[in-house]
Design a protein around this motif. Sequence first.
Motif, PDB file in Angstrom:
ATOM      1  N   ASN A   1      -3.637  -7.408   7.563  1.00 54.92           N
ATOM      2  CA  ASN A   1      -4.012  -7.836   6.220  1.00 54.92           C
ATOM      3  C   ASN A   1      -5.450  -7.414   5.937  1.00 54.92           C
TER       4      ASN A   1
ATOM      5  N   ASP B   1      -4.108 -11.911   9.877  1.00 58.61           N
ATOM      6  CA  ASP B   1      -5.108 -12.087   8.825  1.00 58.61           C
ATOM      7  C   ASP B   1      -6.485 -11.753   9.392  1.00 58.61           C
TER       8      ASP B   1
ATOM      9  N   GLU C   1      -6.543  -6.773   2.865  1.00 62.40           N
ATOM     10  CA  GLU C   1      -6.702  -7.009   1.431  1.00 62.40           C
ATOM     11  C   GLU C   1      -7.179  -8.442   1.220  1.00 62.40           C
ATOM     12  N   GLU C   2      -7.966  -8.666   0.166  1.00 61.03           N
ATOM     13  CA  GLU C   2      -8.419 -10.017  -0.162  1.00 61.03           C
ATOM     14  C   GLU C   2      -7.217 -10.900  -0.498  1.00 61.03           C
ATOM     15  N   GLY C   3      -7.165 -12.096   0.081  1.00 62.74           N
ATOM     16  CA  GLY C   3      -6.005 -12.962  -0.114  1.00 62.74           C
ATOM     17  C   GLY C   3      -4.919 -12.616   0.885  1.00 62.74           C
ATOM     18  N   ASN C   4      -3.799 -13.327   0.786  1.00 66.76           N
ATOM     19  CA  ASN C   4      -2.704 -13.083   1.723  1.00 66.76           C
ATOM     20  C   ASN C   4      -1.358 -12.949   1.011  1.00 66.76           C
ATOM     21  N   GLY C   5      -1.371 -12.363  -0.196  1.00 61.14           N
ATOM     22  CA  GLY C   5      -0.128 -12.194  -0.945  1.00 61.14           C
ATOM     23  C   GLY C   5       0.895 -11.332  -0.242  1.00 61.14           C
ATOM     24  N   ALA C   6       0.426 -10.395   0.594  1.00 58.81           N
ATOM     25  CA  ALA C   6       1.361  -9.507   1.284  1.00 58.81           C
ATOM     26  C   ALA C   6       2.105 -10.201   2.414  1.00 58.81           C
ATOM     27  N   LYS C   7       1.745 -11.447   2.696  1.00 56.82           N
ATOM     28  CA  LYS C   7       2.371 -12.157   3.808  1.00 56.82           C
ATOM     29  C   LYS C   7       3.838 -12.457   3.544  1.00 56.82           C
ATOM     30  N   ASN C   8       4.185 -12.626   2.263  1.00 55.99           N
ATOM     31  CA  ASN C   8       5.541 -13.044   1.913  1.00 55.99           C
ATOM     32  C   ASN C   8       6.444 -11.839   1.678  1.00 55.99           C
TER      33      ASN C   8
END
Length: 275
Positions: free
Chosen positions: A222, A250, A224-231
């Motif tokens: 990860n 992360d 990228e800022e945030g963790n939106g790609a986790k899902n």
Amino acid sequence: MFEHRKGLQFEVKVERPDPMLARQIQEVLGGQFGEMSVMMQYLFQGWNCRGEEKYKDMLMAIGTEEIGHVEMLCSLISQLLDGATPSAQDEAAKNPTMAAIMGGVNPQHLIVSGLGATPKDSNGVPWNAGYIIASGNLLADFRANLNAESQGRLQVARLYHMTSDEGVRKVFRKMLARDRYHQYQWMAAIKELEEKKGVVVPASFTPEDELEAQPHAYEFYNLEEGNGAKNGLWAEGMAPDGTGEFVFLDNPEPMGQAPKPAVPPTSLHNDIDMP
């Protein structure tokens, strides 16, 4: 051996000339994802194919069909250019409205090809062999073919809505239908090869061959800022080949050293201070 028949694969008959549309159609003729690209891609994959004959036969059949599609588009562009002349373009330019309409005319259609199609894209960039993929690995090539047909069909669909000429739209509908079938074809061939060889290319280099690097094949970094790609299925659950579980990392840390290249000799004039 190739044999040319005078009849086109499908009827090509435009309602009216449209030099600007002729320029736009050059994209799906000689652009990166145009008919010339898939024609050459399939033919070279077929000529270079070694092994199971059915794949070579399939490639040569579809590659030969694409030659016919190139011919159809050349005929389509030619009909759209009927009656276009440099003097007519000059006269149209005197009227601001007509000048806006004619402004997209490809001057090479008038100057270079004499109202004919050219092996170039809509901006006049020549087609080149760097657009095609023929690697000798069938699964890798067939995935590239699926992408080529997806992009090509997308561009034709966009062109479809850029004209109201029913004759042109009729040609596009035939091409869209064939490109849809070709996507089915590559999906079927990909599925067959994946079932035989596995989903990762090349299958001959196994996960075990990666030795100490194998765990990294399942990690999502990860960055990228945030963790939106986790899902997503790429970040959790079993890998498609069943060899391991995905892990979401992360804020991953560097695992290698900071590079410290040697200072070059002063004769190279790099303006780097010597220690």
